[in-house]
Scaffold this motif. Structure first.
Motif, short mmCIF file in Angstrom:
data_model
loop_
_atom_site.label_atom_id
_atom_site.label_comp_id
_atom_site.label_asym_id
_atom_site.label_seq_id
_atom_site.Cartn_x
_atom_site.Cartn_y
_atom_site.Cartn_z
N TYR A 98 3.89 -0.85 7.92
CA TYR A 98 5.19 -0.69 7.27
C TYR A 98 6.12 0.16 8.14
O TYR A 98 7.30 -0.14 8.29
N SER A 141 6.30 -3.79 1.54
CA SER A 141 6.56 -2.74 0.55
C SER A 141 5.81 -3.03 -0.74
O SER A 141 5.19 -2.13 -1.34
N ARG A 142 5.86 -4.28 -1.17
CA ARG A 142 5.15 -4.65 -2.40
C ARG A 142 3.65 -4.48 -2.24
O ARG A 142 2.96 -3.96 -3.13
#
Length: 297
Positions: free
Chosen positions: A69, A119-120
């Protein structure tokens, strides 16, 4: 030499080898089964097995997701900051041979969608999914490398661009009017698959909780949503998500095409192992369910 292309080809060839090992598992030593067994599908073996030193808890997957991320966020930040030298640096590192005919706006849009996906998955890893098993450290490192390669493949068109020109990234100012109909379709497909993957992960997490809300190691048969059709619907959703990103990039990014091929191969073997585990553990397991692709496999 194109390092990115070479890495992706090696990954695809490696996963083909894993398929071969799986279908010849009755004739190979147990330590080689580590390539296709993890979590609940890993059978109990002697605690003296030397391979245990290479195991890490599944719950640490969020650390790898966070690292990926961060890298992805850096790539997206680069798109908005004219003063960074990321494209020149990455171009020298990967020595890209192919230049996907995709404008900066499309690449940026793809990276933003991937950032949403990552992100999820990070949120799911931290607050929804319940991890109790272990995985081989090779799987863990592969996961981190995979996300880095995915981000790099989507950003490949940027690496051939120069920020020295004041007009650099003018194409990033293009409005959605420049997006073709099939790219809108890809966005809808991305949201649709992401929603179903979210629901399937919630279903799996709920199965690991007792009526009192306590985490249990007892496994049950999942029902609902895409589980009515396949044993690993979250894998199917992942493939659809990456297919949508490939279409979003006009299906002409050879690097991401190799990413998609690897994803299909890797998740197919994972779904095959999972399906076999369900069938062996539950005699009442629905015979109508396919492994990963409804009505096909």
């Amino acid at each position: 030499m194109d390092a990115l292309f070479t890495c992706l080809v090696v990954l695809n060839v490696t996963v083909v080898g894993v398929h071969v090992l799986y279908f010849m598992r009755d004739y190979t030593p147990y330590w080689m089964h580590e390539t296709f067994e993890w979590g609940k599908t890993k059978p109990f073996r002697s605690s003296n097995s030397w391979t245990k030193i290479f195991h890490v808890p599944n719950r640490r997957v969020f650390v790898g997701t966070f690292m990926a991320y961060t890298y992805l966020g850096m790539m997206v930040f680069h798109c908005f900051n004219r003063n960074t030298s990321i494209p020149q640096d990455m171009s020298e590192i990967f020595d890209l041979y192919f230049t996907p005919p995709i404008n900066c706006f499309t690449s940026l849009l793809s990276l933003v969608f991937l950032l949403m996906q990552t992100s999820r998955r990070l949120i799911e890893s931290l607050f929804i999914s319940i991890f109790t098993g272990k995985m081989n450290v090779a799987h863990y490192l592969l996961g981190v490398t995979y996300y880095i390669l995915v981000s790099t493949a989507l950003a490949a068109p940027f690496f051939q661009s120069s920020k020295s020109d004041e007009g650099w990234c003018d194409s990033c100012k293009h409005s959605f009017a420049s997006v073709r109909w099939y790219q809108y379709f890809a966005m809808v497909m991305f949201v649709w698959a992401s929603w179903h993957q979210w629901k399937c992960h919630i279903i799996l997490a709920m199965l690991r909780q007792s009526p009192s809300g306590q985490i249990t190691k007892v496994y049950r048969i999942p029902y609902g949503d895409w589980f009515e059709f396949v044993s690993s619907p979250h894998y199917l959703a992942e493939i659809v998500i990456y297919l949508s990103l490939f279409i979003l990039q006009k299906a002409c990014n050879i690097y991401f095409g190799l990413i998609l091929l690897f994803t299909i191969q890797n998740l197919t073997i994972g779904a095959t192992v999972t399906h076999g585990w369900y069938k062996n553990k539950f005699k009442e397991y629905p015979n109508s369910r396919y492994r990963i692709f409804p009505f096909i496999y």
